[in-house]
Design an enzyme around this catalytic site. Sequence first.
Site, PDB file in Angstrom:
ATOM      1  N   ARG A  77       0.851  -1.183   0.000  1.00 19.00           N
ATOM      2  CA  ARG A  77       0.000   0.000   0.000  1.00 19.00           C
ATOM      3  C   ARG A  77       0.891   1.239   0.000  1.00 19.00           C
ATOM      4  NH1 ARG A  77      -3.143   2.214   5.147  1.00 19.00           N
ATOM      5  NH2 ARG A  77      -4.309   3.902   4.182  1.00 19.00           N
ATOM      6  N   TYR A  98       0.732   5.478   0.175  1.00 17.07           N
ATOM      7  CA  TYR A  98      -0.185   6.574   0.477  1.00 17.07           C
ATOM      8  C   TYR A  98       0.537   7.776   1.045  1.00 17.07           C
ATOM      9  CZ  TYR A  98      -0.056   3.930   4.923  1.00 17.07           C
ATOM     10  OH  TYR A  98       0.347   3.234   6.024  1.00 17.07           O
ATOM     11  N   ASP A 157       0.718  10.099   4.047  1.00 16.45           N
ATOM     12  CA  ASP A 157       0.326   9.971   5.451  1.00 16.45           C
ATOM     13  C   ASP A 157       0.216  11.330   6.138  1.00 16.45           C
ATOM     14  OD1 ASP A 157      -0.363   8.300   7.627  1.00 16.45           O
ATOM     15  OD2 ASP A 157       1.617   8.581   8.482  1.00 16.45           O
ATOM     16  N   GLU A 199       4.157   7.289   2.508  1.00 16.23           N
ATOM     17  CA  GLU A 199       4.269   6.097   3.345  1.00 16.23           C
ATOM     18  C   GLU A 199       4.078   4.859   2.482  1.00 16.23           C
ATOM     19  OE1 GLU A 199       2.614   6.213   7.216  1.00 16.23           O
ATOM     20  OE2 GLU A 199       2.495   4.049   7.436  1.00 16.23           O
ATOM     21  N   THR A 231       4.607  -2.476   3.374  1.00 18.09           N
ATOM     22  CA  THR A 231       4.903  -3.692   2.617  1.00 18.09           C
ATOM     23  C   THR A 231       3.688  -4.599   2.623  1.00 18.09           C
ATOM     24  OG1 THR A 231       5.628  -5.051   4.482  1.00 18.09           O
ATOM     25  CG2 THR A 231       7.304  -3.655   3.420  1.00 18.09           C
ATOM     26  N   TRP A 262      -6.893  -4.138   2.806  1.00 20.48           N
ATOM     27  CA  TRP A 262      -6.082  -5.266   3.270  1.00 20.48           C
ATOM     28  C   TRP A 262      -6.852  -6.584   3.250  1.00 20.48           C
ATOM     29  CZ3 TRP A 262      -1.121  -4.692   3.114  1.00 20.48           C
ATOM     30  CH2 TRP A 262      -0.544  -3.457   3.394  1.00 20.48           C
TER      31      TRP A 262
END
Lengths: 67, 456
Positions: B53, B55, B57, B63, B66, B418
């Site tokens: 992911r 993004y 932050d 950010e 893993t 996720w």
Amino acid sequence: MAGGADGQERAERPRQDAAEPVSGETAAPAADRELLDDVDGLLDEIDAVLETNAEEFVRGYVQKGGQ
Amino acid sequence: MRRRVIGLETEYGLSFTATGRRALAVEDVARRMFRDVVTWGRSSNVFLENGARLYLDVGSHPEYATPECPSAREALVHERAGDRIVHDLARRTEEALAGEGLAGRIRVFRNNTDFSGNSYGSHENYLVQRDGPFQPLADALLPFLVTRQVFAGAGKVLRTATGAVYVLSQRAEHIWEGVSSATTRSRPIINSRDEPHADIDRYRRLHVIVGDSNMSDTATWLRLATCELVLRTLEAGVGPDLPPLDSPTRAIREVSRDLTGHGPVRFADGQDVPALDVQVRYLEAVERFLATEQPDDPDAAHVVAEWRRVLTALATDPMTLDREVDWVVKLRLIRALQDRDGLALDDPRVALLDLAYHDIDPDTGLQARLRAGGRVRTLIDEPAVRRAQDHPPATRAALRGAFLRAARQHGHDVTVDWVHLKRNGPVPRTIACKDPLVCEDARVAQALEEMALPTG
């Protein structure tokens, strides 16, 4: 600075001898040369990346806090 | 729990040095970097085909989280893959900015502090089973986390009221609690927020936010691999016989400021144990546990051997680890510069070196140079890192990666997080993948087949 790994006791040494303690006075000339080469090599790497105006860069490096 | 997934979340620091006339604030640079990502993922928060992911932050930090990794080594590889992905993003943004008359250089640092007292993190996630109570597990882990800086600290020149000192940890001075659900206001060592991103009846996600961002392969790997083994041992109820820490936040600062590792850590019963001895107590508990419960695990045995080797070297002469423990590598560099140029520890050039150590540029960064020159020990090679940029590990991440890839190839609109893989049309359908360890799923296989069918 806290602790004895600092300052006076600078235990830089050639890699090959890492297992056996080497003091400044007793190091073999060959090992000495290697040590110098190694530090010079490190300094070359450092010089290559520190070309900017350090003071200005450091003052300007401000991030917001993350988590 | 013998198999578990591990993940690392990295917040990066950014700088922009204008080479033209116009400057750009770092927040704007971050926003620009993610403009691309926003177009392509329709939000500044996307999942990639390697399962990770990416993004923007809190605090304008890029950010990278893993994917779920089945081992510490894979987590190391995927963290480095994240460096490349963020670096590529920075390069593309640089080019775009140059085209608009905003020429300059974007630097990306994987460190944890700026020079104004702000901190950003390297957060570890470990899947743990929910069958035991959480608080005792977290408490029993604290002495380990507080003392592992002896090998996992990334090193830092800390400015104090009485002058600059070199300390083990980037992060120690920014930690204000042991275990809590806070994040930015009052950072704990372990964040207890209960977000398992998995079957909530079976799993918890242990979220450790105290770690430094390690540049060394050995340090990164050992930090994750030792913690994983300590968790196995604590879960089995056979951890070291240690009372709770007297004050985790005081202990973490004291350990950080003691470069010898022999300084005392105070426990609640009043006993003082040297930091390195605390580590040895955990090491021995792990050894006992493995010998009786899991003697057939060569990977675990290797971790233990490396852990012991590093602790022994630290106890006798930390400088012998100047190729693999970050705070030692960095200290050696700083001393070389200080000695040659006669610089005080608070010199701006030393501060810049402290920062440059964390530059992720794979061509011109100091790390890249140290690696290329064989001056630091490496555990992973370039092809593995490149591969990990678009290949997920064999966990749930493989399902997510395959789903995203099929959606892209066949032009389907999907949304994932996720746990969930959602196809948005023609009839919205969501698959919940609640076990992070499972990398094969008939529902996902079917969804992939359906996506490959010609539409119309």
